[in-house]
Structure formats: C-alpha cells, structure tokens
Scaffold this motif. Structure first.
Motif, PDB file in Angstrom:
ATOM      1  N   ASP A  82       0.841  -1.207   0.000  1.00  0.00           N
ATOM      2  CA  ASP A  82       0.000   0.000   0.000  1.00  0.00           C
ATOM      3  C   ASP A  82       0.874   1.254   0.000  1.00  0.00           C
ATOM      4  O   ASP A  82       1.507   1.589   1.001  1.00  0.00           O
ATOM      5  N   MET A  83       0.944   1.951  -1.135  1.00  0.00           N
ATOM      6  CA  MET A  83       1.737   3.170  -1.280  1.00  0.00           C
ATOM      7  C   MET A  83       0.986   4.141  -2.176  1.00  0.00           C
ATOM      8  O   MET A  83       0.085   3.750  -2.914  1.00  0.00           O
ATOM      9  N   LYS A  84       1.411   5.395  -2.125  1.00  0.00           N
ATOM     10  CA  LYS A  84       0.811   6.409  -2.995  1.00  0.00           C
ATOM     11  C   LYS A  84       1.915   7.098  -3.796  1.00  0.00           C
ATOM     12  O   LYS A  84       3.108   6.948  -3.502  1.00  0.00           O
ATOM     13  N   ALA A  85       1.521   7.862  -4.796  1.00  0.00           N
ATOM     14  CA  ALA A  85       2.487   8.575  -5.631  1.00  0.00           C
ATOM     15  C   ALA A  85       3.411   9.426  -4.764  1.00  0.00           C
ATOM     16  O   ALA A  85       2.956  10.120  -3.851  1.00  0.00           O
ATOM     17  N   GLY A  86       4.706   9.355  -5.043  1.00  0.00           N
ATOM     18  CA  GLY A  86       5.693  10.113  -4.288  1.00  0.00           C
ATOM     19  C   GLY A  86       6.337   9.335  -3.159  1.00  0.00           C
ATOM     20  O   GLY A  86       7.425   9.699  -2.696  1.00  0.00           O
ATOM     21  N   ASP A  87       5.680   8.243  -2.694  1.00  0.00           N
ATOM     22  CA  ASP A  87       6.302   7.381  -1.694  1.00  0.00           C
ATOM     23  C   ASP A  87       7.494   6.673  -2.321  1.00  0.00           C
ATOM     24  O   ASP A  87       7.506   6.369  -3.517  1.00  0.00           O
ATOM     25  N   GLU A  88       8.510   6.374  -1.490  1.00  0.00           N
ATOM     26  CA  GLU A  88       9.748   5.800  -2.007  1.00  0.00           C
ATOM     27  C   GLU A  88       9.955   4.360  -1.563  1.00  0.00           C
ATOM     28  O   GLU A  88       9.682   4.005  -0.412  1.00  0.00           O
ATOM     29  N   VAL A  89      10.449   3.553  -2.493  1.00  0.00           N
ATOM     30  CA  VAL A  89      11.031   2.255  -2.174  1.00  0.00           C
ATOM     31  C   VAL A  89      12.535   2.403  -2.343  1.00  0.00           C
ATOM     32  O   VAL A  89      13.016   2.967  -3.333  1.00  0.00           O
ATOM     33  N   LEU A  90      13.290   1.925  -1.371  1.00  0.00           N
ATOM     34  CA  LEU A  90      14.746   2.014  -1.406  1.00  0.00           C
ATOM     35  C   LEU A  90      15.314   0.636  -1.689  1.00  0.00           C
ATOM     36  O   LEU A  90      15.001  -0.330  -0.976  1.00  0.00           O
ATOM     37  N   MET A  91      16.139   0.529  -2.734  1.00  0.00           N
ATOM     38  CA  MET A  91      16.766  -0.744  -3.080  1.00  0.00           C
ATOM     39  C   MET A  91      18.217  -0.509  -3.459  1.00  0.00           C
ATOM     40  O   MET A  91      18.654   0.632  -3.642  1.00  0.00           O
ATOM     41  N   SER A  92      18.969  -1.592  -3.604  1.00  0.00           N
ATOM     42  CA  SER A  92      20.364  -1.476  -4.004  1.00  0.00           C
ATOM     43  C   SER A  92      20.462  -1.405  -5.525  1.00  0.00           C
ATOM     44  O   SER A  92      19.490  -1.649  -6.247  1.00  0.00           O
ATOM     45  N   ASP A  93      21.667  -1.105  -5.990  1.00  0.00           N
ATOM     46  CA  ASP A  93      21.901  -1.085  -7.435  1.00  0.00           C
ATOM     47  C   ASP A  93      22.322  -2.453  -7.965  1.00  0.00           C
ATOM     48  O   ASP A  93      22.820  -2.566  -9.081  1.00  0.00           O
TER      49      ASP A  93
END
Length: 424
Positions: free
Chosen positions: A138-149
């Motif tokens: 559950d997320m909305k526009a502008g929320d961030e997911v942080l992942m590695s490269d």
C-alpha cells in the motif's frame, strides 16, 4: 514453430527414450550418516551420484538454476503417476493446488525456513512473489522504495512498473564493491533513507556479487525508523541456513529451484504478521483472497497449479535436512572460498566481501581483459563447464555442495588456458 509432424516426432523420440530415462532415475543409495566423519570426500562423492548431471559436466551456475536430484525427481514423477489416476478420496478433491491451504507442503517449508505455516505462501517462483510485494504494498504517488543497485530484474522491474503506473519513486543506493564489512552496507542504506521511504527492498544474497547482506541488521534499522523491510531471498534457501523469524523482516520472497534443488516452478512469499498482511493487497485473486483469517494462505489463491511440484519440494527439504543445513552451508562456503582465493591469485579483482560473514557460495570476480561471454561459450561448447557473469569481464562462480575440488581445479586450468590462448 512446431507443426504436427515435428510434434509427433518429438513425442516418439521421448517415448523411445523412456527406458533410458527410467534407468537414469533408478534409486542410488544415500551415503551413510556416519560417512562424513569417516571419509568426507567419499560422503560428498556419494551425494554427487544423486544428481543426473554427467560426470564430465561442471555446473558453476547454480545461481541461475539448480538440478533436481533423484529423490526429488522420483517424488515428482511418482506424484504425477498417483494424481493423474484421478482417484482422490473426496468428490471435491483434485490434483491441483492454488485454491486450498495445502499445509502438508507449506508447513515443512515454513519449518525449514524458521517460520510458521500461517506466515508462508507457496507460489510459483520468486518473480511472482516479488510482484505481489511491489504491486500489492500500500503506497501512494511520491512514496519511495529504497533498493540497491544490484537487484535482479525480477526484483527491480515490478517496482519500475509500479513507478510508471502510479508514480511510486524507486530510489537506489550503491553497494560497495566489495563491502569490507556489514557497516559499509548499513551506512549506505541509512544515508539514503528519507521521510518518504516506506519500504526497503534488497536482496538477502546479491545475485550480482554473491554478497550476503546483513539482513537482521537491515530489518532492525528499518523497524527503528518505522519502515517496512522486504528481502529478495532467491539464493538463500539451500545455500545458507535461514531463520526468518529471527531475522525479523516484514516480507521475504524466494525460490527453491536454485540451491535447494527443488522443482522448477516453486517460489514463496513470507509475511511476518497481520500488520504486514493488511498492507499488501493480493494482485492475483480468486475465491478466498479477501479472507483475513486465512493469513498468508490467501496469497496462495492463484488458480490451478501442479501438486507434484510440491511433492518434489517436500523431497528436496527432506534431503537437505538429512544432510544438515549447517553441513551444507559449511561445504558451500569452503568451495567458494577456494575458488575465490585461486582466482585472486590469478590477478582477478574481487567483488566478493573479505568479511566471511558476508560470503556464501558465490564468488564474483572481475577478470579484464577476458571477455566473459567469449569465455563462457568456449568453456561450455568445448569443455562442458557452465559459468555465468556480466559483461564485459565479470564472472559469477557458484559452488554447490556436490562439486569437488577436482571440478574447480579443472575450471581453473581451463581459465588459465583460455587466457594464454588470448594472450591475456
């Protein structure tokens, strides 16, 4: 494209080959429980005989796909023979999964992974599980997911789809190459967190470098900041011992066809508790998907699937348990340390952490000016050795427990020959 004649020809060839296939699948005794203590080389050699891989083939690419051993294949084939008779006891019993709870298959795997059955959904692969998380959280526009490269495409692309459709922001931090210790990774994650970060999604074991990320510490960091932690564990089951509830993460996905050597077409989604389940919507839905009392089982409501694959999964768990995950992990690491050390001696640049806690059964090295794809094709076409990596010069060398030191030395000798041939 297949026409009727080519299809019938293929079917005829398969039927003619069936006696040989049956011979190949004959039971081979497993090593005695005390053989490891008496003769370790003989023990692992006996386990090598459980795999149909020909003796002259060396598979250093279990990181892509494992080979199911005889007990797993027998369980699958026996499962088909039994279920396809259509003689199930109940009038509503059918040889499919994807509608029922199937605790007979969920519980052994949940136990194996340090989880409870109510936390575990068996799916068809890690990509499907990652898509559940990325599309359902559950997320909305502008929320961030942080992942590695260093995320695999099946981990990154579901989030990119969410970004393109709904404006969720995909933010990446750069993994050190190599990370000298856990703090080097944790600091990069911590520095990349913003007030908009809602979920951290990283691999438990990097598909690119084989680094074993400090999952428990990452989960604790996320929890301290009110952020959900999710791990892509495609490489973990069967490579290292995993205790999901001890890690303390919120979500965890994975596959069983790599290091656990289970059936192709088996994956899983772990959800810690109802507080997480309430935030992850089903993105594949049939009857029962919206029943919260079913807990993780409701994410298994995916329609008709294949019961014999789960029978093979149970056999894979039984085999790994009979060997012992501590013993498997130690063997995997021993072989990886050996091949890694030998490649470094040859001047390869290590992308594998010098910290033993951050290493598993994948050694990744950079070997310029050797061209990875040219080497890969030469090794397989001429010498039946499988490797994989990344262009231009990265090699990802995976070391499952059934390999021998002689297998690795054969690869090393051919690597030297190739470099000499190319004047590298």
């Amino acid at each position: 494209m297949f026409d009727r004649r080519s299809f019938l020809g293929s079917a005829t060839a398969a039927s003619m080959a069936s006696p040989a296939a049956a011979q190949a699948l004959k039971a081979v005794p497993l090593p005695a429980a005390d053989l490891h203590g008496r003769d370790e080389d003989a023990y692992w050699k006996a386990l090598r005989a459980q795999f149909l891989i020909p003796a002259d083939v060396v598979n250093l690419n279990v990181g892509t796909v494992g080979s199911s051993p005889r007990p797993v294949l027998k369980a699958i084939f026996d499962g088909f023979e039994t279920t396809e008779q259509m003689t199930q006891a109940g009038s509503e019993d059918y040889p499919i999964w994807g509608y029922g709870s199937w605790e007979a298959y969920r519980k052994p795997f949940a136990d194996f992974m340090g989880a409870h059955v109510d936390q575990m959904a068996i799916l068809r692969n890690c990509t499907e599980a990652n898509s559940y998380v990325a599309n359902g959280f559950d997320m909305k526009a502008g929320d961030e997911v942080l992942m590695s490269d260093e995320e695999h495409g099946s981990g990154e692309m579901p989030w990119m789809l969410r970004h393109r459709r709904y404006g969720v922001v995909v933010k990446k931090f750069a993994m050190p190459k190599p990370p000298k210790d856990a703090a080097a990774i944790l600091n990069r994650i911590n520095d990349a967190i913003t007030p908009r970060t809602k979920i951290i999604f990283v691999s438990h074991i990097s598909t690119a470098t084989g680094v074993v990320l400090p999952a428990k510490e990452i989960a604790a960091l996320a929890r301290s900041k009110g952020i959900v932690s999710a791990f892509d564990g495609a490489h973990a089951p069967g490579m290292i011992k995993v205790d999901l509830n001890d890690i303390g993460c919120d979500l965890y996905t994975g596959s069983m066809h790599k290091w656990l050597f289970a059936t192709k077409g088996t994956g899983f989604l772990y959800l810690r508790d109802e507080s997480v389940m309430d935030r992850v919507w089903n993105t594949v839905a049939t009857g029962g998907y919206d029943d919260p009392t079913r807990k993780a089982d409701r994410y298994m409501q995916i329609g008709s699937s294949c019961i014999p694959t789960l029978m093979g999964l149970n056999a894979a768990i039984e085999l790994a348990t009979s060997i012992g995950m501590e013993r498997i992990e130690a063997r995997n690491r021993l072989l990886a340390d050996y091949i890694h050390g030998q490649m470094v001696k040859r001047g390869a640049e290590s992308w594998t952490s010098p910290d033993p806690a951050l290493r598993g059964a994948i050694a990744t090295v950079n070997t310029p000016p050797v061209q990875r794809m040219e080497l890969q094709e030469w090794l397989w076409t001429n010498h039946k050795i499988r490797v994989r990596g990344g262009n231009p010069s990265k090699l990802r060398l995976a070391t499952p427990y059934f390999l021998s030191k002689a297998d690795i030395d054969r690869f090393l000798g051919l690597f030297d020959e190739f470099r000499k041939m190319k004047g590298a």
